[in-house]
Write an enzyme that holds these catalytic residues in place. Structure first.
Site, PDB file in Angstrom:
ATOM      1  N   HIS A   1      49.345   9.222  54.664  1.00 42.39           N
ATOM      2  CA  HIS A   1      48.817   8.403  53.567  1.00 42.39           C
ATOM      3  C   HIS A   1      49.954   7.815  52.731  1.00 42.39           C
ATOM      4  O   HIS A   1      49.865   6.671  52.272  1.00 42.39           O
ATOM      5  CB  HIS A   1      47.901   9.243  52.672  1.00 42.39           C
ATOM      6  CG  HIS A   1      46.505   9.417  53.203  1.00 42.39           C
ATOM      7  ND1 HIS A   1      45.748   8.360  53.664  1.00 42.39           N
ATOM      8  CD2 HIS A   1      45.730  10.525  53.330  1.00 42.39           C
ATOM      9  CE1 HIS A   1      44.566   8.807  54.052  1.00 42.39           C
ATOM     10  NE2 HIS A   1      44.529  10.115  53.883  1.00 42.39           N
TER      11      HIS A   1
ATOM     12  N   GLU B   1      41.699   6.711  56.410  1.00 45.41           N
ATOM     13  CA  GLU B   1      41.607   8.088  56.906  1.00 45.41           C
ATOM     14  C   GLU B   1      41.929   8.140  58.399  1.00 45.41           C
ATOM     15  O   GLU B   1      42.665   9.016  58.863  1.00 45.41           O
ATOM     16  CB  GLU B   1      40.203   8.656  56.646  1.00 45.41           C
ATOM     17  CG  GLU B   1      39.869   8.853  55.178  1.00 45.41           C
ATOM     18  CD  GLU B   1      40.566  10.044  54.551  1.00 45.41           C
ATOM     19  OE1 GLU B   1      41.679  10.405  54.984  1.00 45.41           O
ATOM     20  OE2 GLU B   1      40.006  10.619  53.601  1.00 45.41           O
TER      21      GLU B   1
ATOM     22  N   HIS C   1      48.741  14.526  58.011  1.00 41.53           N
ATOM     23  CA  HIS C   1      47.768  13.524  57.590  1.00 41.53           C
ATOM     24  C   HIS C   1      48.095  13.037  56.176  1.00 41.53           C
ATOM     25  O   HIS C   1      48.083  11.824  55.903  1.00 41.53           O
ATOM     26  CB  HIS C   1      46.363  14.135  57.638  1.00 41.53           C
ATOM     27  CG  HIS C   1      45.298  13.301  57.011  1.00 41.53           C
ATOM     28  ND1 HIS C   1      44.529  12.409  57.734  1.00 41.53           N
ATOM     29  CD2 HIS C   1      44.862  13.222  55.734  1.00 41.53           C
ATOM     30  CE1 HIS C   1      43.672  11.811  56.921  1.00 41.53           C
ATOM     31  NE2 HIS C   1      43.852  12.302  55.695  1.00 41.53           N
ATOM     32  N   GLU C   2      48.393  13.955  55.276  1.00 38.19           N
ATOM     33  CA  GLU C   2      48.719  13.575  53.896  1.00 38.19           C
ATOM     34  C   GLU C   2      50.033  12.798  53.846  1.00 38.19           C
ATOM     35  O   GLU C   2      50.168  11.841  53.075  1.00 38.19           O
ATOM     36  CB  GLU C   2      48.800  14.824  53.012  1.00 38.19           C
ATOM     37  CG  GLU C   2      47.494  15.592  52.883  1.00 38.19           C
ATOM     38  CD  GLU C   2      46.342  14.743  52.358  1.00 38.19           C
ATOM     39  OE1 GLU C   2      46.590  13.815  51.565  1.00 38.19           O
ATOM     40  OE2 GLU C   2      45.188  15.011  52.743  1.00 38.19           O
TER      41      GLU C   2
END
Length: 259
Positions: A140, A196, A136-137
């Site tokens: 980003h 997100e 997920h990071e």
């Protein structure tokens, strides 16, 4: 840059000055005042190179403020195992992992490939869950969200510039450690709901492509949702928009569909 954006930022800076009131503006250094609007405008026109440089400095500042686990640490050895098979580079920048020894539950990544995982998060998550959060990071960064977040952190210094121009010595002292300020602003900033969600899907797709377990994306958000009940934590992982429970449900739905 589009002209309408320039006009909008200039107007926003002007509005801030008006809200400050005439008495506040008396005695302000006019050059410092002019720099406030310039900072906001410049933030939106930062080049990728500028962002990487600022990320390098901010990441170094954060490393200096936190207790970084030694390479011999069990946390580091576990993280090395977890990220094996994950991308070695993100947008052409090498992925640089470190563990912060703290009970805080958080993780973040900057546009220069700097990825920091907190031991509190590692204690909470199993390997598959941790890998999902890291994916997920990475998302980003890959999707450009970390660049936008750094621009936002940089623009936030405009308000401090205005206050410093009034003679607030504390803020002037802060401005001398800009890298540390930027790092704190970056880490504490919140991503938008769409960002997100996009990062969640990026992680799911990444794990799918790498043939890695995806169930951890569901259970990790379920754990965060439970932990967040009654919590006032300000970390981006804990202050989730959309809520962690909804994100867990979305990941489960994708798992059920097999895509």
């Amino acid at each position: 840059m589009h002209h309408f954006r320039l006009h909008f930022l200039a107007a926003a800076a002007s509005a801030a000055f008006l809200l400050a009131g005439c008495e506040t503006l008396q005695g302000i250094d006019t050059q410092s005042l002019a720099n406030v609007g310039g900072t906001a405008v410049k933030a939106m026109s930062l080049s990728d190179g500028d962002i990487v440089t600022m990320s390098n400095e901010s990441c170094t500042a954060m490393d200096g403020k936190n207790k970084v686990a030694a390479s011999s640490s069990a946390y580091v050895k576990r993280l090395d195992r977890v990220v094996k098979g994950m991308p070695a580079t993100i947008n052409g920048k090498g992925a640089d992992y470190k563990v912060y020894l703290t009970e805080d539950v958080n993780a973040w990544a900057m546009a220069n490939g700097c990825i920091r995982v907190y031991s509190g998060l590692m204690d909470l998550m199993d390997d598959d869950e941790l890998r999902g959060v890291i994916g997920h990071e990475i998302g980003h960064v890959a999707l450009g969200h970390s660049k936008t977040r750094m621009q936002t952190a940089y623009a936030a210094s405009a308000a401090r510039g205005l206050a410093a121009a009034t003679g607030n010595s504390a803020l002037k002292a802060l401005s001398e450690s800009q890298a540390g300020e930027l790092a704190e602003k970056f880490v504490n900033a919140q991503f938008s709901q769409s960002q997100e969600s996009a990062a969640d899907d990026y992680s799911f797709d990444l794990l799918t492509e790498r043939k890695l377990e995806r169930k951890g994306l569901v259970t990790s958000f379920q754990k965060l949702a439970k932990l967040n009940e009654g919590s006032a934590s300000g970390s981006s992982l804990m202050s989730s928009h959309p809520p962690s429970a909804a994100r867990a449900a979305h990941m489960q739905k994708r798992l059920d569909k097999g895509a």
